[in-house]
Scaffold this active site. Structure first.
Site, PDB file in Angstrom:
ATOM      1  CG  PHE A   1       2.161 123.425  80.537  1.00  0.00           C
ATOM      2  CD1 PHE A   1       2.080 124.242  79.416  1.00  0.00           C
ATOM      3  CD2 PHE A   1       2.139 124.027  81.792  1.00  0.00           C
ATOM      4  CE1 PHE A   1       1.980 125.615  79.536  1.00  0.00           C
ATOM      5  CE2 PHE A   1       2.035 125.408  81.921  1.00  0.00           C
ATOM      6  CZ  PHE A   1       1.952 126.195  80.792  1.00  0.00           C
TER       7      PHE A   1
ATOM      8  CB  SER B   1      14.414 126.967  94.320  1.00  0.00           C
ATOM      9  OG  SER B   1      14.354 125.691  93.717  1.00  0.00           O
TER      10      SER B   1
ATOM     11  CD  GLU C   1      11.353 127.168  85.963  1.00  0.00           C
ATOM     12  OE1 GLU C   1      12.139 126.306  86.416  1.00  0.00           O
ATOM     13  OE2 GLU C   1      10.754 127.047  84.882  1.00  0.00           O
TER      14      GLU C   1
ATOM     15  CG  HIS D   1      12.935 124.285  90.746  1.00  0.00           C
ATOM     16  ND1 HIS D   1      13.645 125.423  91.092  1.00  0.00           N
ATOM     17  CD2 HIS D   1      12.489 124.506  89.482  1.00  0.00           C
ATOM     18  CE1 HIS D   1      13.640 126.278  90.069  1.00  0.00           C
ATOM     19  NE2 HIS D   1      12.934 125.749  89.086  1.00  0.00           N
TER      20      HIS D   1
ATOM     21  CG  ASP E   1      11.584 122.792  74.216  1.00  0.00           C
ATOM     22  OD1 ASP E   1      12.123 121.667  74.122  1.00  0.00           O
ATOM     23  OD2 ASP E   1      10.897 123.151  75.177  1.00  0.00           O
TER      24      ASP E   1
END
Ligand code: FAD
Length: 281
Positions: free
Chosen positions: A210, A7, A9, A260, A100
């Protein structure tokens, strides 16, 4: 190797150009026939309507779309309305998260909002029964705010007990951390599919930023090698493609139920990995 399920995102684009670019990226990725596309919510200052618009556009294209839903800073009524809207549009899958916390955020419970994702998942089940397939987040290298890996695993279990059907992991580059997490989850009776979150490597500075935020470890040898390429983007991409493809191969061979991809709205890096894994349009 078993058949790969995968999949992609996206994050909701903020400009008309971003919307157009995402359409192009999505068309390329759709040709690979993924299980679904998911769209983040509330991350990086994105808006609720951005997620909704992107999700409904994907759905209009005849593709499966799974909105993310985070509960932090949102009232129950807000969440209920969002769930109603998705349900009435025939959306059947959600990625349910805490989100977050803005810095200086106090105890959410005291304002009547949810503090943790397990509470959101319980709420979704109470409001909508079995309508949605719910994905929860998992952290093979531990969530950065967790007290300990054991405590984090117990908190992961709470989300499954609250009604999540499966999980998607934070991205990682240590396959062993993933396998250990899945084994430890099994030992405490958690047997739902734990899909591996995959972050293609294309930009060293962005990856470091990140990873600092989300607690994903970049193995030292990978970090040093990436740093040594300086601003040679082609070399970074080529090396990143090798590293991430090998990671995916190990994950698939070891029984990961799916991949993913955190696409960052780019088609090519994920496609290149999948192509090496034998998936192409
Ligand atoms: P939780 O499961 O609630 O866990 C948060 C922390 O609290 C952990 O340290 C956990 O150990 C602890 N904890 C959990 N439950 C309890 C409890 N009952 N009591 C005490 N401690 C507890 N963020 C966004 O804003 N938008 C997105 O669209 C988005 N998509 C994501 C998709 C994936 C697949 C992943 C892995 C992350 C995503 N995130 C997104 C980031 C996510 O919101 C953050 O990682 C957030 O800090 C934690 O979310 P969670 O749902 O895992 O929280």
């Amino acid at each position: 190797m078993h058949e790969i399920t995968f999949s992609f995102e996206f994050f909701p684009p903020k400009t008309p150009e971003g919307v157009e670019k995402l359409r192009i990226a999505r068309a390329k990725l759709a040709a690979l026939k993924p299980g679904y596309f998911s769209v983040t919510f509330g991350a990086g200052g994105s808006t609720q309507s951005g997620t909704r618009d992107t999700v409904f556009e994907i759905q209009r294209e005849g593709l499966n779309a799974a909105p993310h839903l985070s509960c932090v800073g949102r009232s129950r009524e807000d969440l209920r309305l969002i769930l109603e809207e998705y349900k009435s549009h025939g959306i059947r899958q959600l990625v349910a998260l805490r989100g977050d916390l803005p810095s200086g955020y106090g105890a959410a419970g005291s304002s009547g909002q949810f503090s943790y994702a397990n509470e959101l998942i319980e709420f979704i089940r109470a409001q909508t029964g079995d309508w949605f397939h719910i994905e929860a987040a998992a952290y093979p290298e531990m969530h950065p705010q967790a007290k300990s890996p054991q405590d984090d695993l117990q908190n992961f279990a709470r989300k499954i007990h609250a009604g999540a059907n499966s999980a998607i992991t934070q991205y990682f580059y240590n396959a062993d951390a993933y396998f250990r997490f899945v084994d430890e989850a099994k030992k405490i009776g958690i047997t739902v599919p734990v899909v591996a979150g995959i972050m293609p490597i294309t930009n060293y500075t962005q990856l470091m930023r990140f990873s600092e935020m989300c607690g994903a470890e970049i193995p030292r040898w990978v970090r040093l090698k990436l740093a040594s390429f300086g601003d040679d983007t082609a070399a970074i991409r080529e090396f990143g493609l090798d590293v991430v493809t090998q990671l995916c191969e190990r994950l698939i061979q070891g029984g990961a139920p799916g991949l993913h991809f955190y696409t960052l709205n780019q088609a090519v890096p994920s496609m290149a990995i999948l192509q090496r894994l034998g998936v192409s349009a």
